[in-house]
Design a protein around this motif. Structure first.
Motif, PDB file in Angstrom:
ATOM      1  N   PRO A  40       1.865   8.800   3.950  1.00  0.00           N
ATOM      2  CA  PRO A  40       1.290   7.379   4.346  1.00  0.00           C
ATOM      3  C   PRO A  40      -0.226   7.668   4.393  1.00  0.00           C
ATOM      4  O   PRO A  40      -1.003   8.554   4.494  1.00  0.00           O
ATOM      5  N   ILE A  41      -0.992   6.554   4.447  1.00  0.00           N
ATOM      6  CA  ILE A  41      -2.210   6.312   4.474  1.00  0.00           C
ATOM      7  C   ILE A  41      -3.041   7.526   5.623  1.00  0.00           C
ATOM      8  O   ILE A  41      -2.564   7.284   6.887  1.00  0.00           O
ATOM      9  N   ASN A  42      -3.702   8.261   5.162  1.00  0.00           N
ATOM     10  CA  ASN A  42      -4.442   9.151   6.332  1.00  0.00           C
ATOM     11  C   ASN A  42      -5.857   9.225   6.117  1.00  0.00           C
ATOM     12  O   ASN A  42      -6.401   9.604   4.768  1.00  0.00           O
ATOM     13  N   TYR A  43      -6.716   9.092   7.064  1.00  0.00           N
ATOM     14  CA  TYR A  43      -8.089   8.924   6.629  1.00  0.00           C
ATOM     15  C   TYR A  43      -8.954  10.172   7.054  1.00  0.00           C
ATOM     16  O   TYR A  43     -10.092  10.274   6.842  1.00  0.00           O
ATOM     17  N   LYS A  44      -8.346  11.103   7.460  1.00  0.00           N
ATOM     18  CA  LYS A  44      -8.739  12.616   7.706  1.00  0.00           C
ATOM     19  C   LYS A  44      -8.033  13.683   7.158  1.00  0.00           C
ATOM     20  O   LYS A  44      -7.617  14.650   7.658  1.00  0.00           O
ATOM     21  N   ILE A  45      -7.987  13.550   5.784  1.00  0.00           N
ATOM     22  CA  ILE A  45      -7.592  14.748   5.004  1.00  0.00           C
ATOM     23  C   ILE A  45      -8.178  14.758   3.593  1.00  0.00           C
ATOM     24  O   ILE A  45      -8.769  13.862   3.061  1.00  0.00           O
ATOM     25  N   ALA A  46      -8.374  15.903   3.033  1.00  0.00           N
ATOM     26  CA  ALA A  46      -8.725  16.172   1.754  1.00  0.00           C
ATOM     27  C   ALA A  46     -10.136  15.551   1.444  1.00  0.00           C
ATOM     28  O   ALA A  46     -11.356  15.804   2.383  1.00  0.00           O
ATOM     29  N   PHE A  47     -10.248  14.891   0.439  1.00  0.00           N
ATOM     30  CA  PHE A  47     -11.706  14.186   0.064  1.00  0.00           C
ATOM     31  C   PHE A  47     -12.235  13.329   1.374  1.00  0.00           C
ATOM     32  O   PHE A  47     -13.330  13.221   1.458  1.00  0.00           O
ATOM     33  N   LEU A  48     -11.429  12.668   1.949  1.00  0.00           N
ATOM     34  CA  LEU A  48     -11.803  11.818   3.011  1.00  0.00           C
ATOM     35  C   LEU A  48     -12.470  12.464   4.155  1.00  0.00           C
ATOM     36  O   LEU A  48     -13.134  11.690   5.022  1.00  0.00           O
ATOM     37  N   ASN A  49     -12.071  13.836   4.322  1.00  0.00           N
ATOM     38  CA  ASN A  49     -12.885  14.473   5.291  1.00  0.00           C
ATOM     39  C   ASN A  49     -14.398  14.194   5.076  1.00  0.00           C
ATOM     40  O   ASN A  49     -15.205  14.530   5.968  1.00  0.00           O
ATOM     41  N   LEU A  50     -14.960  14.233   4.016  1.00  0.00           N
ATOM     42  CA  LEU A  50     -16.554  14.142   3.757  1.00  0.00           C
ATOM     43  C   LEU A  50     -16.983  12.527   3.712  1.00  0.00           C
ATOM     44  O   LEU A  50     -17.928  12.464   3.602  1.00  0.00           O
ATOM     45  N   LYS A  51     -16.000  11.634   3.726  1.00  0.00           N
ATOM     46  CA  LYS A  51     -16.305  10.445   3.769  1.00  0.00           C
ATOM     47  C   LYS A  51     -16.013   9.519   5.081  1.00  0.00           C
ATOM     48  O   LYS A  51     -15.624   8.425   5.136  1.00  0.00           O
ATOM     49  N   GLN A  52     -16.249  10.117   6.237  1.00  0.00           N
ATOM     50  CA  GLN A  52     -15.916   9.504   7.394  1.00  0.00           C
ATOM     51  C   GLN A  52     -16.643   8.354   7.734  1.00  0.00           C
ATOM     52  O   GLN A  52     -16.413   7.363   8.327  1.00  0.00           O
ATOM     53  N   GLU A  53     -17.910   8.246   7.218  1.00  0.00           N
ATOM     54  CA  GLU A  53     -18.809   7.123   7.479  1.00  0.00           C
ATOM     55  C   GLU A  53     -18.300   5.771   6.539  1.00  0.00           C
ATOM     56  O   GLU A  53     -18.158   4.911   6.918  1.00  0.00           O
ATOM     57  N   GLU A  54     -18.093   6.168   5.411  1.00  0.00           N
ATOM     58  CA  GLU A  54     -17.674   5.378   4.127  1.00  0.00           C
ATOM     59  C   GLU A  54     -16.295   4.686   4.663  1.00  0.00           C
ATOM     60  O   GLU A  54     -16.138   3.489   4.206  1.00  0.00           O
ATOM     61  N   ILE A  55     -15.449   5.281   5.043  1.00  0.00           N
ATOM     62  CA  ILE A  55     -14.223   5.027   5.286  1.00  0.00           C
ATOM     63  C   ILE A  55     -14.110   3.997   6.557  1.00  0.00           C
ATOM     64  O   ILE A  55     -13.162   3.039   6.888  1.00  0.00           O
ATOM     65  N   LYS A  56     -15.214   3.613   7.070  1.00  0.00           N
ATOM     66  CA  LYS A  56     -15.374   2.783   8.435  1.00  0.00           C
ATOM     67  C   LYS A  56     -15.379   1.556   7.644  1.00  0.00           C
ATOM     68  O   LYS A  56     -15.486   0.470   8.192  1.00  0.00           O
ATOM     69  N   LEU A  57     -15.869   1.292   6.373  1.00  0.00           N
ATOM     70  CA  LEU A  57     -16.016   0.036   5.548  1.00  0.00           C
ATOM     71  C   LEU A  57     -14.729  -0.266   4.948  1.00  0.00           C
ATOM     72  O   LEU A  57     -14.082   0.428   4.195  1.00  0.00           O
ATOM     73  N   ALA A  58     -14.317  -1.589   5.336  1.00  0.00           N
ATOM     74  CA  ALA A  58     -12.995  -2.140   4.710  1.00  0.00           C
ATOM     75  C   ALA A  58     -12.850  -1.991   3.519  1.00  0.00           C
ATOM     76  O   ALA A  58     -12.118  -1.567   2.831  1.00  0.00           O
ATOM     77  N   TYR A  59     -13.884  -2.414   2.734  1.00  0.00           N
ATOM     78  CA  TYR A  59     -14.117  -2.561   1.113  1.00  0.00           C
ATOM     79  C   TYR A  59     -13.770  -1.086   0.514  1.00  0.00           C
ATOM     80  O   TYR A  59     -13.523  -1.158  -0.633  1.00  0.00           O
ATOM     81  N   TYR A  60     -14.439  -0.198   1.155  1.00  0.00           N
ATOM     82  CA  TYR A  60     -14.290   1.183   0.715  1.00  0.00           C
ATOM     83  C   TYR A  60     -12.945   1.801   0.715  1.00  0.00           C
ATOM     84  O   TYR A  60     -12.478   2.270  -0.145  1.00  0.00           O
ATOM     85  N   LYS A  61     -12.262   1.318   2.006  1.00  0.00           N
ATOM     86  CA  LYS A  61     -10.853   2.059   2.054  1.00  0.00           C
ATOM     87  C   LYS A  61     -10.073   1.329   1.201  1.00  0.00           C
ATOM     88  O   LYS A  61      -9.287   2.044   0.479  1.00  0.00           O
ATOM     89  N   LEU A  62     -10.347  -0.071   0.751  1.00  0.00           N
ATOM     90  CA  LEU A  62      -9.450  -0.749  -0.116  1.00  0.00           C
ATOM     91  C   LEU A  62      -9.734  -0.122  -1.530  1.00  0.00           C
ATOM     92  O   LEU A  62      -8.779   0.015  -2.343  1.00  0.00           O
ATOM     93  N   ALA A  63     -10.980   0.170  -1.673  1.00  0.00           N
ATOM     94  CA  ALA A  63     -11.213   0.715  -3.184  1.00  0.00           C
ATOM     95  C   ALA A  63     -10.728   1.989  -3.291  1.00  0.00           C
ATOM     96  O   ALA A  63      -9.929   2.310  -4.431  1.00  0.00           O
ATOM     97  N   PHE A  64     -10.997   2.827  -2.483  1.00  0.00           N
ATOM     98  CA  PHE A  64     -10.636   4.305  -2.563  1.00  0.00           C
ATOM     99  C   PHE A  64      -8.853   4.220  -2.957  1.00  0.00           C
ATOM    100  O   PHE A  64      -8.598   4.902  -3.736  1.00  0.00           O
ATOM    101  N   SER A 122      -6.713   1.963  -3.736  1.00  0.00           N
ATOM    102  CA  SER A 122      -6.350   1.370  -4.763  1.00  0.00           C
ATOM    103  C   SER A 122      -6.704   2.098  -5.990  1.00  0.00           C
ATOM    104  O   SER A 122      -5.947   2.364  -6.788  1.00  0.00           O
ATOM    105  N   HIS A 123      -7.808   2.963  -6.055  1.00  0.00           N
ATOM    106  CA  HIS A 123      -7.921   3.832  -7.086  1.00  0.00           C
ATOM    107  C   HIS A 123      -7.283   4.995  -7.269  1.00  0.00           C
ATOM    108  O   HIS A 123      -6.443   5.460  -8.186  1.00  0.00           O
ATOM    109  N   VAL A 124      -6.988   5.775  -6.083  1.00  0.00           N
ATOM    110  CA  VAL A 124      -6.026   6.863  -5.806  1.00  0.00           C
ATOM    111  C   VAL A 124      -4.761   6.573  -6.419  1.00  0.00           C
ATOM    112  O   VAL A 124      -3.909   7.149  -7.003  1.00  0.00           O
ATOM    113  N   TYR A 125      -4.103   5.353  -5.857  1.00  0.00           N
ATOM    114  CA  TYR A 125      -2.502   5.024  -6.092  1.00  0.00           C
ATOM    115  C   TYR A 125      -2.446   4.679  -7.607  1.00  0.00           C
ATOM    116  O   TYR A 125      -1.301   4.926  -8.227  1.00  0.00           O
TER     117      TYR A 125
END
Length: 216
Positions: free
Chosen positions: A35-59, A61-64
């Motif tokens: 399930p959605i995990n914000y603290k793993i792999a690539f997202l470990n480097l994107k902790q500031e960006e992941i606070k943005l709702a549109y970035y989470k949706l984009a990320f 959507s793109h990965v899946y």
């Protein structure tokens, strides 16, 4: 002649086998986010960006969507599927095109603004997203006009960019294995090589097949 055919099928089997293997590795990477995990792999480097709702949706959507797209792309270049199972070719092709145009390319465009590595990486991924959209749309408009050669050529270009998800990681592994570069410098390099090399190979394939057809 028989030896030549056997060699052709052997090389084709290696190519498809390699693609299936690398797609399998991408599936393993994608599963990390289910399930959605914000603290793993690539997202470990994107902790500031992941606070943005549109970035989470984009990320996400793109990965899946990308793992579906890269899998469906395999069916588009099989003569057996195209000739004997044309409905599979058409349906998978439509889903491939729709997912790129409506999900993967737009989400990649958003993510490019926040790309690691600064301006070079941002411009590279921005260009990749735009070309991916343009080539895929051109493949669609070409087949609607029943321009089969153009459709094939643009699909080759589109899938070459789709495969950048694999080549980017391969280049990164190769560079890290040989050179001792700062991580962000490596990322800048692979952000460019990951799709430009693929596109160059695609153009060589298009030129060779066009030249071959002219003399057959």
């Amino acid at each position: 002649m028989k030896l030549k055919l056997n060699r052709f099928f052997f090389l084709k089997a290696i190519l498809y086998g390699s693609l299936v293997y690398f797609i399998y590795l991408l599936v393993l990477i994608t599963i990390q986010y289910i399930p959605i995990n914000y603290k793993i792999a690539f997202l470990n480097l994107k902790q500031e960006e992941i606070k943005l709702a549109y970035y989470k949706l984009a990320f996400f959507s793109h990965v899946y969507s990308s793992i579906i797209i890269i899998s469906l792309g395999l069916t588009q270049f099989s003569k057996t599927i195209r000739n004997r199972f044309s409905s599979i070719h058409k349906i998978s092709g439509k889903v491939y095109i729709l997912l790129i145009l409506l999900v993967a390319s737009p989400s990649g465009l958003i993510m490019s603004y926040h790309a690691n590595g600064g301006l070079i990486s941002q411009i590279s991924f921005l260009t990749l997203s735009i070309l991916w959209f343009v080539f895929t749309l051109s493949a669609y408009t070409s087949i609607k006009k029943r321009s089969f050669k153009k459709h094939r050529n643009f699909m080759i270009r589109s899938y070459a960019l789709t495969l950048s998800a694999i080549s980017l990681r391969l280049f990164k592994y190769g560079i890290v294995s040989v050179f001792e570069l700062p991580p962000m410098d490596t990322y800048k390099i692979v952000s460019v090589l990951g799709w430009t090399i693929n596109l160059g190979i695609a153009e060589i394939i298009i030129r060779k097949t066009t030249h071959k057809n002219m003399y057959n």
